[in-house]
Design a protein around this motif. Structure first.
Motif, PDB file in Angstrom:
ATOM      1  N   LYS A 135      -9.364 -71.648  28.962  1.00 47.46           N
ATOM      2  CA  LYS A 135      -9.575 -71.369  30.384  1.00 47.46           C
ATOM      3  C   LYS A 135      -9.655 -69.866  30.680  1.00 47.46           C
ATOM      4  O   LYS A 135      -9.155 -69.385  31.712  1.00 47.46           O
ATOM      5  N   VAL A 136     -10.273 -69.134  29.766  1.00 44.56           N
ATOM      6  CA  VAL A 136     -10.501 -67.708  30.005  1.00 44.56           C
ATOM      7  C   VAL A 136     -11.552 -67.573  31.093  1.00 44.56           C
ATOM      8  O   VAL A 136     -12.577 -68.266  31.073  1.00 44.56           O
ATOM      9  N   ARG A 137     -11.318 -66.672  32.021  1.00 47.92           N
ATOM     10  CA  ARG A 137     -12.212 -66.554  33.171  1.00 47.92           C
ATOM     11  C   ARG A 137     -13.467 -65.742  32.861  1.00 47.92           C
ATOM     12  O   ARG A 137     -14.558 -66.083  33.306  1.00 47.92           O
ATOM     13  N   ARG A 138     -13.349 -64.635  32.070  1.00 45.32           N
ATOM     14  CA  ARG A 138     -14.473 -63.728  31.884  1.00 45.32           C
ATOM     15  C   ARG A 138     -14.682 -63.404  30.402  1.00 45.32           C
ATOM     16  O   ARG A 138     -13.715 -63.159  29.675  1.00 45.32           O
ATOM     17  N   LEU A 139     -15.951 -63.382  30.000  1.00 44.36           N
ATOM     18  CA  LEU A 139     -16.343 -63.023  28.636  1.00 44.36           C
ATOM     19  C   LEU A 139     -17.444 -61.961  28.720  1.00 44.36           C
ATOM     20  O   LEU A 139     -18.511 -62.206  29.282  1.00 44.36           O
ATOM     21  N   ILE A 140     -17.175 -60.781  28.152  1.00 46.00           N
ATOM     22  CA  ILE A 140     -18.147 -59.675  28.118  1.00 46.00           C
ATOM     23  C   ILE A 140     -18.607 -59.523  26.674  1.00 46.00           C
ATOM     24  O   ILE A 140     -17.795 -59.258  25.775  1.00 46.00           O
ATOM     25  N   TYR A 141     -19.900 -59.700  26.464  1.00 45.95           N
ATOM     26  CA  TYR A 141     -20.455 -59.617  25.103  1.00 45.95           C
ATOM     27  C   TYR A 141     -21.239 -58.316  24.946  1.00 45.95           C
ATOM     28  O   TYR A 141     -22.107 -57.999  25.777  1.00 45.95           O
ATOM     29  N   ASN A 142     -20.931 -57.559  23.900  1.00 45.42           N
ATOM     30  CA  ASN A 142     -21.639 -56.318  23.616  1.00 45.42           C
ATOM     31  C   ASN A 142     -22.844 -56.594  22.727  1.00 45.42           C
ATOM     32  O   ASN A 142     -22.700 -56.891  21.535  1.00 45.42           O
ATOM     33  N   SER A 143     -24.031 -56.545  23.302  1.00 47.92           N
ATOM     34  CA  SER A 143     -25.260 -56.742  22.553  1.00 47.92           C
ATOM     35  C   SER A 143     -25.870 -55.370  22.234  1.00 47.92           C
ATOM     36  O   SER A 143     -25.148 -54.424  21.930  1.00 47.92           O
ATOM     37  N   SER A 144     -27.162 -55.238  22.322  1.00 48.38           N
ATOM     38  CA  SER A 144     -27.830 -53.970  22.022  1.00 48.38           C
ATOM     39  C   SER A 144     -29.201 -53.960  22.675  1.00 48.38           C
ATOM     40  O   SER A 144     -29.829 -55.010  22.860  1.00 48.38           O
ATOM     41  N   ALA A 145     -29.672 -52.764  23.009  1.00 48.85           N
ATOM     42  CA  ALA A 145     -31.032 -52.625  23.537  1.00 48.85           C
ATOM     43  C   ALA A 145     -32.076 -52.960  22.486  1.00 48.85           C
ATOM     44  O   ALA A 145     -33.265 -53.130  22.808  1.00 48.85           O
ATOM     45  N   ASP A 146     -31.658 -53.070  21.230  1.00 53.36           N
ATOM     46  CA  ASP A 146     -32.592 -53.415  20.154  1.00 53.36           C
ATOM     47  C   ASP A 146     -33.201 -54.802  20.347  1.00 53.36           C
ATOM     48  O   ASP A 146     -34.250 -55.104  19.771  1.00 53.36           O
ATOM     49  N   VAL A 147     -32.561 -55.654  21.140  1.00 56.10           N
ATOM     50  CA  VAL A 147     -33.027 -57.042  21.271  1.00 56.10           C
ATOM     51  C   VAL A 147     -34.354 -57.151  22.016  1.00 56.10           C
ATOM     52  O   VAL A 147     -34.950 -58.229  22.061  1.00 56.10           O
ATOM     53  N   VAL A 148     -34.830 -56.056  22.614  1.00 57.81           N
ATOM     54  CA  VAL A 148     -36.131 -56.095  23.286  1.00 57.81           C
ATOM     55  C   VAL A 148     -37.136 -55.182  22.600  1.00 57.81           C
ATOM     56  O   VAL A 148     -38.207 -54.900  23.133  1.00 57.81           O
ATOM     57  N   PHE A 149     -36.800 -54.713  21.410  1.00 60.69           N
ATOM     58  CA  PHE A 149     -37.653 -53.743  20.722  1.00 60.69           C
ATOM     59  C   PHE A 149     -37.988 -54.252  19.331  1.00 60.69           C
ATOM     60  O   PHE A 149     -37.105 -54.429  18.493  1.00 60.69           O
ATOM     61  N   ASP A 150     -39.285 -54.494  19.094  1.00 63.18           N
ATOM     62  CA  ASP A 150     -39.719 -54.924  17.767  1.00 63.18           C
ATOM     63  C   ASP A 150     -40.527 -53.867  17.050  1.00 63.18           C
ATOM     64  O   ASP A 150     -41.043 -54.118  15.947  1.00 63.18           O
ATOM     65  N   GLY A 151     -40.675 -52.679  17.637  1.00 65.46           N
ATOM     66  CA  GLY A 151     -41.378 -51.585  16.989  1.00 65.46           C
ATOM     67  C   GLY A 151     -42.873 -51.591  17.153  1.00 65.46           C
ATOM     68  O   GLY A 151     -43.547 -50.668  16.695  1.00 65.46           O
ATOM     69  N   HIS A 246     -18.124 -51.634  29.927  1.00 65.91           N
ATOM     70  CA  HIS A 246     -17.462 -52.928  29.716  1.00 65.91           C
ATOM     71  C   HIS A 246     -16.387 -53.183  30.761  1.00 65.91           C
ATOM     72  O   HIS A 246     -16.249 -54.312  31.267  1.00 65.91           O
ATOM     73  N   ILE A 247     -15.633 -52.153  31.082  1.00 70.54           N
ATOM     74  CA  ILE A 247     -14.579 -52.317  32.085  1.00 70.54           C
ATOM     75  C   ILE A 247     -15.183 -52.564  33.464  1.00 70.54           C
ATOM     76  O   ILE A 247     -14.695 -53.396  34.241  1.00 70.54           O
ATOM     77  N   CYS A 248     -16.277 -51.853  33.757  1.00 68.60           N
ATOM     78  CA  CYS A 248     -16.971 -52.084  35.029  1.00 68.60           C
ATOM     79  C   CYS A 248     -17.465 -53.530  35.124  1.00 68.60           C
ATOM     80  O   CYS A 248     -17.352 -54.176  36.179  1.00 68.60           O
ATOM     81  N   ALA A 249     -18.013 -54.041  34.009  1.00 63.61           N
ATOM     82  CA  ALA A 249     -18.513 -55.422  33.997  1.00 63.61           C
ATOM     83  C   ALA A 249     -17.380 -56.415  34.206  1.00 63.61           C
ATOM     84  O   ALA A 249     -17.514 -57.410  34.937  1.00 63.61           O
ATOM     85  N   ALA A 250     -16.230 -56.163  33.589  1.00 61.98           N
ATOM     86  CA  ALA A 250     -15.092 -57.074  33.741  1.00 61.98           C
ATOM     87  C   ALA A 250     -14.592 -57.084  35.175  1.00 61.98           C
ATOM     88  O   ALA A 250     -14.213 -58.137  35.709  1.00 61.98           O
ATOM     89  N   GLU A 251     -14.589 -55.933  35.838  1.00 62.53           N
ATOM     90  CA  GLU A 251     -14.088 -55.837  37.198  1.00 62.53           C
ATOM     91  C   GLU A 251     -15.034 -56.488  38.212  1.00 62.53           C
ATOM     92  O   GLU A 251     -14.595 -57.034  39.223  1.00 62.53           O
ATOM     93  N   THR A 252     -16.333 -56.401  37.954  1.00 61.80           N
ATOM     94  CA  THR A 252     -17.309 -56.910  38.927  1.00 61.80           C
ATOM     95  C   THR A 252     -17.680 -58.368  38.696  1.00 61.80           C
ATOM     96  O   THR A 252     -18.314 -58.988  39.559  1.00 61.80           O
ATOM     97  N   LEU A 253     -17.323 -58.903  37.534  1.00 57.65           N
ATOM     98  CA  LEU A 253     -17.775 -60.245  37.189  1.00 57.65           C
ATOM     99  C   LEU A 253     -17.232 -61.303  38.158  1.00 57.65           C
ATOM    100  O   LEU A 253     -17.928 -62.278  38.475  1.00 57.65           O
ATOM    101  N   ASP A 254     -16.018 -61.108  38.643  1.00 56.40           N
ATOM    102  CA  ASP A 254     -15.438 -62.059  39.596  1.00 56.40           C
ATOM    103  C   ASP A 254     -15.971 -61.858  41.013  1.00 56.40           C
ATOM    104  O   ASP A 254     -16.304 -62.811  41.711  1.00 56.40           O
ATOM    105  N   SER A 255     -16.077 -60.612  41.414  1.00 54.19           N
ATOM    106  CA  SER A 255     -16.411 -60.325  42.812  1.00 54.19           C
ATOM    107  C   SER A 255     -17.897 -60.435  43.106  1.00 54.19           C
ATOM    108  O   SER A 255     -18.284 -60.648  44.253  1.00 54.19           O
TER     109      SER A 255
END
Length: 596
Positions: A135-151, A246-255
């Motif tokens: 019952k965790v309320r918030r999950l912040i996943y660290n991805s990368s800008a690489d996911v939209v770049f194929d060169g 990450h901290i900003c995302a955790a704080e705003t995710l509920d509100s």
């Protein structure tokens, strides 16, 4: 540099209560910084979870580790060894937590696809399931800008509407796209709110990827090359700013559920910079030469493809970098900037450390890798290469191995002019030598009659000692000539006796190659030798292990061919050759006489 804490970190939080968070991957590059920032802010009980070691190893000289050590003693932090491939371990650490920050390890073995898949993709599934069960309320996943770049194309101010390409050359990026999709799809299921951050090119103290890669390239002499035009722009993000996001995302995710939950946000320093200017800042700050030689992207790609082909044929394993060499070439030659206005608007994100201060802090933290550090002086990489030993480890080695580019280029240009003067000038060798001596005589005489001062500048005279040859130098030269003469006479005598088959075959091979050389134009051969001398040794030093491996493969092939030939020869000849190979020169004639 002192990292500040801004109001943005606490803009949406209720600090009347202490909350519990879990930092999965808390001993990694980004995880350490995030843990330290959470502890500095206060109001958090931080559970550090990582699979790197079973026991927590802290560095007393590290400010972040000292902060964590105090928090462990006061009960504001705890450590747990967690393998994300095991859901039960994740559940154990996430029970009672309000927020889970999830970042994957950066030291994955890219040659083990199964393990990478289990950690990145299956690990994301396990983290999601554990958060839903607990019952965790918030999950912040660290991805990368690489996911939209194929060169395949440049990205100019790409935003969150920029679609992900369907195919990636880098395996880790492909897997990270899948994990990001799983996290976003899990939003608002069983009360779990998720958010994904896509930082671009993270750098900073503790970096295990980008800065060490640049230093390794600088040590090998490859950092002097600029791939492509050298004008491509890129976004870099200081690690402290990523932790802040990450901290900003955790704080705003509920509100701000509608505008944040299930969404992905690009994060950068909001200061796009020329990629190679940034690389130059890092290298020059550590005492290395900045890149200055431009090479086409297609040429580097072909060289890497050839290298990969050789590695595959020789069953070698390429260096285990978190990013493949081909992908790094694309990253270094393409423009890749992102628009972070959505993160600014909905997350309240803004950088807390400028790019300039981030670069200074990074350089200070990597002082142990600087060119003049004791680590550089006594490291194993200071061991002489085979090419340097072959060239005598002197001035010639420094010139042919391009240790001093100016001196090497000057020598090459001088030799090229001499080559043109003697072989391409349309004159005979004698007339070219005579004109060259005449020119040298005129220059020396003219220099000698110059006044002591010209327009206020003193003219330094050439000392007569420059033209003297010491007796020891003459004596050594005569000894060398005598040694070569006596060695040649001795070999001829041995050939005349007909007692040394090995010497005979060596002489035949050498004379055959001399015949081949003389059958071609001498000017062409000298030109090829000149270019070969200034390239072959440098290339061999850079790829010593690969070339040695290729040589071993060729030797094995020759030995196999020799064995096949021996099996096809008559038994009497095979026996003679086998016996002769192990006999002394005094015993060989008797064996030959007996065989006859």
């Amino acid at each position: 540099m002192v990292v500040t804490t801004t109001a943005n970190d606490v803009a949406y939080g209720d600090w009347s209560e202490t909350r519990t968070c879990v930092v999965l991957g808390g001993r990694g590059f980004l995880g350490r910084t995030l843990v330290a920032r959470l502890l500095r802010l206060g109001g958090w009980i931080v559970r550090v979870a990582d699979s790197s070691s079973h026991s927590l190893k802290l560095d007393p000289s590290s400010a972040s580790d000292s902060l964590l050590s105090n928090a462990l003693c006061s009960g504001l932090a705890s450590f747990c060894n967690v393998d994300v491939r095991d859901t039960s371990q994740i559940i154990k650490v996430t029970k009672g937590a309000d927020v889970v920050f999830y970042m994957e390890p950066s030291d994955l073995n890219t040659h083990d696809f199964c393990n990478c898949y289990m950690i990145i993709v299956q690990g994301a599934k396990n983290v999601i399931n554990a958060c839903q069960d607990c019952k965790v309320r918030r999950l912040i996943y660290n991805s990368s800008a690489d996911v939209v770049f194929d060169g395949s194309q440049d990205i100019h101010n790409g935003d969150e509407l920029f679609t992900c390409p369907g195919k990636f050359q880098d395996m880790l990026i492909d897997l990270r796209v899948q994990a990001e999709g799983l996290v976003r799809l899990a939003n608002n299921i069983d009360g779990l709110l998720t958010c994904v951050l896509r930082p671009s090119n993270i750098f900073g103290p503790g970096d295990t990827q980008f800065v060490p890669l640049l230093v390794n390239l600088a040590k090998s002499g490859l950092a002097k090359f600029i791939i492509g035009s050298g004008e491509n722009m890129s976004d870099f993000t200081y690690v402290e700013n990523v932790a802040h996001a990450h901290i900003c995302a955790a704080e705003t995710l509920d509100s701000r559920i509608v505008s944040v939950a299930g969404k992905a946000f690009f994060i950068s320093n909001l200061e796009p910079v020329v990629f190679w200017d940034f690389v130059s800042l890092i290298l020059e700050g550590l005492g290395y030469q900045r890149p200055f030689i431009k090479v086409p992207t297609w040429m580097v790609s072909y060289i890497l493809s050839l290298q990969q082909y050789i590695y595959d044929k020789l069953h070698f394993r390429m260096y285990n970098y978190s990013v493949s060499p081909h992908y790094f070439v694309q990253l270094a030659s393409r423009t890749r900037t992102f628009d972070c206005s959505v993160a600014q608007k909905h997350l309240g994100y803004s950088p807390v450390v400028s790019l300039e201060d981030g670069v200074k802090s990074t350089i200070e933290s990597f002082s142990c890798l600087s060119k003049d550090s004791s680590f550089m002086r006594y490291g194993n990489y200071n061991e002489k290469s085979k090419a340097e030993k072959l060239l005598g480890s002197g001035i010639v080695a420094d010139i042919l191995l391009w240790r001093d580019e100016k001196r090497t280029f000057t020598c090459f240009l001088t030799l090229a002019l001499v080559f043109y003067w003697f072989f391409l000038g349309g004159r005979t060798f004698t007339s070219s030598a005579a004109k060259l001596l005449l020119l040298v005589t005129v220059v020396l005489y003219g220099y000698g009659i110059l006044p002591s001062k010209i327009c206020g500048f003193a003219v330094q005279r050439i000392s007569s000692s420059y033209f003297k040859i010491s007796e020891s130098a003459v004596r050594d030269s005569i000894r060398s000539i005598s040694y070569m003469w006596n060695k040649g006479v001795r070999n001829i005598r041995m050939l005349a006796k007909g007692e040394d088959w090995s010497n005979f075959f060596k002489a035949v091979v050498v004379l055959y190659f001399v015949m081949l050389i003389l059958s071609y134009s001498l000017a062409v051969l000298i030109g090829i030798a000149l270019v070969f001398a200034f390239t072959a040794f440098f290339v061999y030093e850079q790829y010593e292990s690969e070339i040695d491996g290729l040589g071993k493969v060729l030797c094995c092939g020759i030995m196999e061919s020799k064995g096949l030939l021996m099996r096809t020869l008559p038994a009497s000849i095979t026996s003679f050759l086998g016996n002769y190979r192990i006999l002394d020169q005094e015993e060989a004639p008797a064996v030959v006489k007996e065989w006859k």
